[in-house]
Motif scaffolding. Structure first.
Motif, mmCIF file in Angstrom:
data_model
loop_
_atom_site.group_PDB
_atom_site.id
_atom_site.type_symbol
_atom_site.label_atom_id
_atom_site.label_comp_id
_atom_site.label_asym_id
_atom_site.label_seq_id
_atom_site.Cartn_x
_atom_site.Cartn_y
_atom_site.Cartn_z
ATOM 1 N N TYR A 268 9.956 5.141 14.693
ATOM 2 C CA TYR A 268 9.038 5.678 13.792
ATOM 3 C C TYR A 268 8.905 5.098 12.604
ATOM 4 N N TYR A 269 7.697 4.722 11.875
ATOM 5 C CA TYR A 269 7.283 4.015 10.763
ATOM 6 C C TYR A 269 5.973 4.403 10.350
ATOM 7 N N LEU A 270 5.960 4.117 8.947
ATOM 8 C CA LEU A 270 4.392 4.374 8.309
ATOM 9 C C LEU A 270 3.584 3.325 8.876
ATOM 10 N N GLY A 271 2.172 3.879 9.255
ATOM 11 C CA GLY A 271 1.359 2.891 9.811
ATOM 12 C C GLY A 271 0.864 3.330 11.325
ATOM 13 N N GLN A 272 1.325 4.431 11.935
ATOM 14 C CA GLN A 272 1.216 4.953 13.155
ATOM 15 C C GLN A 272 0.369 6.144 13.177
ATOM 16 N N GLU A 273 -0.577 6.151 13.935
ATOM 17 C CA GLU A 273 -1.538 7.307 14.214
ATOM 18 C C GLU A 273 -0.957 8.532 14.706
ATOM 19 N N SER A 274 0.375 8.326 15.341
ATOM 20 C CA SER A 274 1.041 9.363 15.802
ATOM 21 C C SER A 274 2.441 9.740 14.981
ATOM 22 N N PHE A 275 2.395 9.208 13.803
ATOM 23 C CA PHE A 275 3.454 9.307 12.795
ATOM 24 C C PHE A 275 3.478 10.786 12.586
ATOM 25 N N VAL B 116 0.700 -1.109 0.093
ATOM 26 C CA VAL B 116 0.054 -0.089 0.141
ATOM 27 C C VAL B 116 0.678 1.076 -0.007
ATOM 28 N N SER B 117 1.963 1.161 0.734
ATOM 29 C CA SER B 117 2.763 2.626 0.783
ATOM 30 C C SER B 117 3.386 2.650 -0.459
ATOM 31 N N ALA B 118 4.081 1.761 -1.046
ATOM 32 C CA ALA B 118 4.731 1.937 -2.160
ATOM 33 C C ALA B 118 3.894 2.307 -3.428
ATOM 34 N N LYS B 119 2.596 1.774 -3.437
ATOM 35 C CA LYS B 119 1.750 1.820 -4.642
ATOM 36 C C LYS B 119 1.016 3.280 -4.389
ATOM 37 N N THR B 120 1.114 3.713 -3.128
ATOM 38 C CA THR B 120 0.485 5.279 -2.985
ATOM 39 C C THR B 120 1.673 6.258 -3.399
ATOM 40 N N ILE B 121 2.809 5.938 -2.987
ATOM 41 C CA ILE B 121 3.630 7.283 -3.332
ATOM 42 C C ILE B 121 3.882 7.190 -4.741
ATOM 43 N N THR B 122 4.009 5.860 -5.547
ATOM 44 C CA THR B 122 4.285 6.047 -6.938
ATOM 45 C C THR B 122 3.112 6.620 -7.471
ATOM 46 N N ASN C 225 0.814 6.646 5.009
ATOM 47 C CA ASN C 225 0.432 6.518 6.434
ATOM 48 C C ASN C 225 -1.028 6.389 6.567
ATOM 49 N N HIS C 226 -1.849 7.221 6.125
ATOM 50 C CA HIS C 226 -3.193 7.089 6.259
ATOM 51 C C HIS C 226 -3.956 5.928 5.535
ATOM 52 N N GLU C 227 -3.275 5.636 4.364
ATOM 53 C CA GLU C 227 -3.919 4.470 3.631
ATOM 54 C C GLU C 227 -3.619 3.262 4.653
ATOM 55 N N ILE C 228 -2.396 2.886 5.006
ATOM 56 C CA ILE C 228 -2.132 1.706 5.952
ATOM 57 C C ILE C 228 -3.182 1.678 7.056
ATOM 58 N N ILE C 229 -3.348 2.952 7.556
ATOM 59 C CA ILE C 229 -3.986 2.783 8.903
ATOM 60 C C ILE C 229 -5.645 2.425 8.443
ATOM 61 N N LYS C 230 -6.071 2.829 7.227
ATOM 62 C CA LYS C 230 -7.376 2.378 6.670
ATOM 63 C C LYS C 230 -7.398 0.787 6.766
ATOM 64 N N ARG C 231 -6.471 0.316 6.144
ATOM 65 C CA ARG C 231 -6.556 -0.990 5.770
ATOM 66 C C ARG C 231 -6.158 -2.122 7.183
ATOM 67 N N VAL C 232 -4.946 -1.758 7.956
ATOM 68 C CA VAL C 232 -4.267 -2.598 8.824
ATOM 69 C C VAL C 232 -4.978 -2.246 10.325
ATOM 70 N N GLU C 233 -5.198 -3.202 11.269
ATOM 71 C CA GLU C 233 -5.640 -3.002 12.495
ATOM 72 C C GLU C 233 -4.652 -2.133 13.040
ATOM 73 N N LYS C 234 -5.133 -1.409 14.255
ATOM 74 C CA LYS C 234 -4.336 -0.500 14.994
ATOM 75 C C LYS C 234 -3.097 -1.372 15.503
ATOM 76 N N ASP C 235 -2.011 -0.855 15.431
ATOM 77 C CA ASP C 235 -0.594 -1.352 16.097
ATOM 78 C C ASP C 235 -0.466 -2.745 15.752
ATOM 79 N N LYS C 236 -1.077 -3.067 14.523
ATOM 80 C CA LYS C 236 -0.827 -4.633 14.306
ATOM 81 C C LYS C 236 0.103 -4.619 12.702
ATOM 82 N N GLY C 237 0.364 -3.608 12.115
ATOM 83 C CA GLY C 237 1.422 -3.426 10.933
ATOM 84 C C GLY C 237 1.814 -2.088 10.695
ATOM 85 N N GLY C 238 2.620 -2.362 9.711
ATOM 86 C CA GLY C 238 3.478 -0.807 9.195
ATOM 87 C C GLY C 238 4.339 -1.057 8.239
#
Length: 288
Positions: A198-205, A86-92, A116-129
């Motif tokens: 820090y990583y993508l997929g954090q609400e506090s990013f 999701v992150s790579a395709k969004t940036i591309t 970051n927003h697209e990951i949060i939409k698709r992955v359960e909180k604190d479960k991935g990034g």
């Protein structure tokens, strides 16, 4: 009785569709040709001994430059894989739709926050990034942005020089200590840790490492984007020696690096990914 006008319209629409596809193919070929005058690109991803490939890489061309994205997923099950893709395709996608030669810093900030927003939409909180590194080459200038612990380096004059700093706790602690914001005892403790801050997929990013001043490329520079599975599995000198080999292509170099890692005992359960981009000035030709 046949409706000739109806069939004529259908044929016309069909021909327009075919023409559009042909034009898109020609456009892609021309873009590749334009960019390949300046860059040779190779990429390789290895799953290692893991069950899921959590790394994802992408390289795309536009009239204004070339974008490379390397993402290293974090989390259990499919969370890391989804996050990296999701992150790579969004940036591309944003690079193709909104990229330009100007406002590169603005582009990186917007694209990484969107990813970051697209990951949060698709992955359960604190479960991935995902740790994500993106590099853009425009003419003879290199720009980059990073969140996480992927690494950017440049191979010049037979020496591999690290450019990025990263967001592992030990790296952040080192920087804060030298700034006077952290006590020595706290820094020593943090240096023992290898967790990501820090990583993508954090609400506090909020923190993106961005190259404010572009790096001017020299003829035959090799830009190296690599995940932790690469740079932690090989000694620095081994990567340098492989990059410095003569008479082989970048594809061969990628293959050789992956093979060395597979034969290395450190590479037990790691995904590994690498992107190489070799710069040629407009007046030079590729020589191997």
């Amino acid at each position: 009785m046949l409706n000739i006008d109806k069939y004529t319209k259908i044929d016309f629409i069909f021909l327009l569709g075919i023409l559009l596809i042909i034009l898109l193919i020609i456009r892609k070929i021309l873009l590749n040709k334009i960019n390949k005058n300046n860059l040779e690109v190779a990429k390789k991803v290895s799953i290692g001994y893991e069950e899921i490939q959590e790394d994802y890489v992408d390289v795309t061309y536009a009239p204004y430059g070339t974008l490379a994205v390397l993402a290293d997923g974090l989390g259990k099950n499919e969370a890391g894989r989804i996050s990296s893709i999701v992150s790579a395709k969004t940036i591309t996608k944003m690079f193709l739709e909104e990229g330009s030669k100007e406002k590169i810093v603005y582009f990186f900030k917007k694209a990484f926050n969107k990813a970051n927003h697209e990951i949060i939409k698709r992955v359960e909180k604190d479960k991935g990034g995902a740790s994500v590194l993106s590099a853009v080459v425009i003419d003879d200038l290199l720009y980059y942005a990073l969140v996480g612990d992927c690494m950017l380096a440049i191979f010049r004059n037979k020496e591999l020089v690290k450019l990025s700093e990263g967001h592992a706790i030990n790296e952040v602690a080192k920087r804060e200590y030298y700034k006077g914001n952290l006590q020595k005892s706290e820094a020593v403790y943090a240096l023992k840790e290898k967790k990501l801050l820090y990583y993508l997929g954090q609400e506090s990013f909020r923190d993106i490492e961005i190259c404010d001043n572009p790096i001017k490329l020299h003829k035959n520079d090799i830009i190296v984007l690599m995940s932790k599975g690469i740079y932690e599995s090989l000694r620095w000198i081994e990567i340098e020696d492989t990059l410095g080999e003569n008479n082989i292509t970048l594809d061969d170099i990628c293959e050789e690096i992956i093979e060395k890692i597979k034969n290395n005992n450190k590479f037990n359960n790691c995904n590994g990914s690498i992107i190489l981009m070799k710069y040629f000035d407009n007046k030079s030709k590729k020589e191997f």
